[in-house]
Each structure stands twice: as structure tokens, then as C-alpha cells.
Design an enzyme around this catalytic site. Sequence first.
Site, short mmCIF file in Angstrom:
data_model
loop_
_atom_site.label_atom_id
_atom_site.label_comp_id
_atom_site.label_asym_id
_atom_site.label_seq_id
_atom_site.Cartn_x
_atom_site.Cartn_y
_atom_site.Cartn_z
N SER A 147 0.75 -1.60 -0.07
CA SER A 147 -0.01 -0.07 -0.12
C SER A 147 0.87 1.00 0.23
O SER A 147 1.49 1.17 -1.10
CB SER A 147 -1.24 -0.45 1.12
OG SER A 147 -2.38 0.99 1.02
N ASP A 223 -10.34 -5.58 -3.27
CA ASP A 223 -9.89 -4.71 -2.38
C ASP A 223 -10.49 -3.45 -2.45
O ASP A 223 -10.85 -2.84 -3.60
CB ASP A 223 -8.22 -4.19 -3.12
CG ASP A 223 -7.51 -3.81 -2.32
OD1 ASP A 223 -7.77 -1.87 -1.52
OD2 ASP A 223 -6.07 -3.61 -2.11
N HIS A 256 -7.52 -6.27 1.31
CA HIS A 256 -6.00 -4.87 1.01
C HIS A 256 -5.56 -5.58 2.66
O HIS A 256 -4.82 -4.95 2.71
CB HIS A 256 -6.93 -3.72 1.50
CG HIS A 256 -5.06 -2.46 1.54
ND1 HIS A 256 -5.38 -2.87 0.67
CD2 HIS A 256 -4.81 -1.58 2.06
CE1 HIS A 256 -4.08 -1.74 0.30
NE2 HIS A 256 -4.13 -0.50 1.49
#
Lengths: 277, 277
Positions: A147, A223, A256
Site C-alpha cells: 500500500s 480490495d 487489502h
Amino acid sequence: MKVVSTSKSHGGVQGVYSHASEVCACDMSFAVFVPPQAKDGPLPVLWYLSGLTCTHANVMDKGEYRRLASELGLIVVCPDTSPRGSDVPDEKDNWQFGCGAGFYLDATQEPYAKNYRMYSYITEELPALVAANFPADLSRQAIFGHSMGGHGALTIALKNPERYRSCSAFAPIVQPSTAGWSRPAFEKYLGSDEKSWRAYDATLLIEDGKRFPELLVDQGTADGFLQDGLRPWLLEEACRKAGIDLTLHMQDGYDHSYNFISTFMDDHLKWHAARLA
Amino acid sequence: MKVVSTSKSHGGVQGVYSHASEVCACDMSFAVFVPPQAKDGPLPVLWYLSGLTCTHANVMDKGEYRRLASELGLIVVCPDTSPRGSDVPDEKDNWQFGCGAGFYLDATQEPYAKNYRMYSYITEELPALVAANFPADLSRQAIFGHSMGGHGALTIALKNPERYRSCSAFAPIVQPSTAGWSRPAFEKYLGSDEKSWRAYDATLLIEDGKRFPELLVDQGTADGFLQDGLRPWLLEEACRKAGIDLTLHMQDGYDHSYNFISTFMDDHLKWHAARLA
């Protein structure tokens, strides 16, 4: 450097350490896993950069990297994601800026420029500390992250292609300068002139001529940040135009979280180990 | 049953669930991992019981069981370690009693007897809930756990040898009725007549004639609780006298943490899978 804790794991040692960082002007913590092969000589170093809200501990607890890192003989270094402490300016209750949200850049704006220097910290101060204190062969380094940390890994590799033999990312923020969750932070850290933001934006770095030979990215299709924050197709397009060999795996049904990361951790460790051999 | 969260992991689904427990007279949470093979029919169930201070989340985050459970086709159920909630009598700041310290027994003493019924919860209410809501083959069950949860696994298996095909433990409390960190809890839950404690003490259950065909125990030699709290030699002696086939691995340099558990998780999963086949 202070030893916070060490614990035997998968034949190696998982440690947590802290030190007074000159670059960030505060105490910083980080985690290092040293596999058992270290008794026979220096080992390659794989850097893992974490995402928004994380410390060194999230991937250490949930990343499931030690079993295979131990087999492959990789030192894994997991830094914190921002400066911290009562002397570090911050915005309480804002998870996208300040504490836990350093974005791996060197801030130029007051009052952040003194502490928020994660780019220099990750590329200069922490490698020197690791070299001095661990059986690390810094001629063999690789970098990956998740991320915001995927953003960090991509931008740092693109700006230092001679230093890292390989780079990969889980669900990276590939164009932070146009994503809603990173634009406000970039403005506060770097000022309102968006040209200065390009130095910390993977797709714009590629547009501006930076290159890395090959990249591996895994991205979950479930996600929640995919459409607005992550947008791997922007990286795909930039790599296509630039002739960068991007392997992008869209992973069906993954979110995620570290359940996604830990599932594909083995693939990334093998990718890096093959290039660090 | 309420779905708290689900997340794809290693091809399966890691979920967290809650329900109003009749047995414990409070809301209870638990984690279930269902591997991908579940689409082809019911799968064996492996119960993991956690240690003092834990919830379902510690092993879910740090146990590193999903990769291999997914390969082996095992459903892994991770219950909480005690009743919880503002209506449940407790001792704040005591990590060895009450919240997070149910010791997998049915309390008989007031004011604990109403809620602290983890033995019945683990052996009756939760299996029924799992059977009703997951693709579980309850004719194939196994049980393992860590520390207080190792105590739970051993005592529950010894009392129900027909139900569990295999039992193992990481650093179990093998004789809680003589260990300083469990005696005060046993007295509050079960009263001062120590004869009643024998029903929840693995080595004393064996002394009293309970049997389980074979047991696997891993114990770290650097475990700070080894000498006073855990004392695997007491189990070794009891098994030797009783003719129980105990495999005890003393693991050099490992502590009491999930770094130890996750290192040997694969060995335990394979042990159970071989016996659940």
C-alpha cells in the site's frame, strides 16, 4: 542501537530495535529478522515497507515471512512508517497524514521538514545502522512493501536502481499525487507546487524517465481501495510506455489486509531471492 | 450466529463470528478458517485453544496456520479463552483469572458458575454451532492449543478420547493444580476442595485413569514459564507410567511466544492431518 526484544523464530532471530534517529530527529523503532544462515557469513537484505497506520509490528506479526526467509537465507528489515513522539508535529485522528503516514518522502514544508524525512531515513540512515549491527551484505539489497509501503518501494527503487536488485509490491499506491487519500498529505509535506510531488510518485517518476528493469505487483480484486486509491492500471500503462517489465497479478477475491499479503508473501520472497542469489 | 468479518486467505476464508452463548450467558466470539476444499464436501475440524490473555485473534494473526491448513484441507476453529462482558464477574488487572483466563473448565463457585463454563462451551455449544454453520465433518475432530490452551486441549482430549482423533500442545500447562499461576484461579472457580480440581488437570486425569492413545508436545527451552508453570516432565512421567505414547520435543532456544508456535505449527498440522485422513 538498543535491543527492544529478540525471539527465536523458524531457526532465526526476530528482533525489534530502536535508536535515536538523526535524520528524523526522534527515536525510531524497526524489526529485523536474521535467518540461521547468518552464522556462515553476510546475507542479502530485503526491505519491507509498511502501509498507512502501521508500525514495524504489523508485518512482523502477520506477514508470515519468516518460514521462507529462513529457508532462503534472507535478512528482512521492517522499518516504521513515520517519525513518532510528542515532539513530532502530527494530526491526531487523521490516519492519512503524520503519525503512521510518512509516505517515504522528505518533507520540505514547516513544521514537518525537521522530522518527516523517511526517504533519507530508509535510503541512508537505516541501511548504515543495519550494516553496522547485522550480518548484512548491502551489495545485495531488494525492496518491497504494501500500500503506502508499496508506493515507497516503487519510488525508492526507481530512484535508486543501482542499489536494489529487485522490487515488488502488494497493492501499492501507484500514483499518490492524484489519489484522494494521499494528495492532502503531499501538499502538507511538500507544498502546493505539484511539480515537487513527482519525485515521490511511481508512475510520474517513470514518465519523467526513471527506470527499474522489472517489477512484481500483486493486487486483490476485493480490495476496497482498488478503484480510488490504488489503481494498478496506471502503473501498468506507465510501464508499458516505458518498456518496464511489470508482472501484475490481479488476485481474485483478496482484500487489502495481511490475509492477502501473507498469502502471496512466499511468491514475493522467491522473486527476490532469485534476484539476490 | 453473526458474521463479524470474513477475508480470503491462502485460498480459503478466514472469518470471525459471534453469537449469544447460552452456556456462558454472554456474547462470545470465535474465528474459523475454512480451506478451499470445502466446496467439495465436509472437512475435518481442528480446534485450537489459546493461552492466558488471548482472544481468538492472537493465533489468527500470528499462528501461521492457514497456508498449510489450506493445503491439508483442515477447518481450524479458534475459540475465545473466557466469557467476557460487563455482566461477567472479573478481576481487572489479574491476567491469570477471569477475562482471558477461563482455563477450559466449568466453574462451580459463585459468582463465576453462571458464566465460566468454557469446558461445556468448547465441548458442546460451540461444536453444535460450528456443525450448523460450516462444512464441518464432526466425525473427524482433533484438538490442540498453547499454554493454558494446551492444558485445555490435553484435558478435553483425555476426557473425550472417542471424540478427538488426535491431540497436541505447544508449551502446555500440564499440572495446573500445583502451579502458582493457576492454583488461585482453580480455587476461585472450583472451590477449596482440591479433589475437584483433578478433573481439569492433565497429569492428574492420567493418574486417575483417563487415557489418550498418543500425544505430541513441543516446548521451548528458553520459555520463561518452563520451570515453574509448565514443567513438561510431569506429563512425561505420567504418560510413562500410564503407557501413553507421548512425543515431547524440547526445542532449543524457543520462548513462549507465537514465534515459537508458528515455527512448529506445520509439524502439528501435519500430525493432526495424518490422523484425520
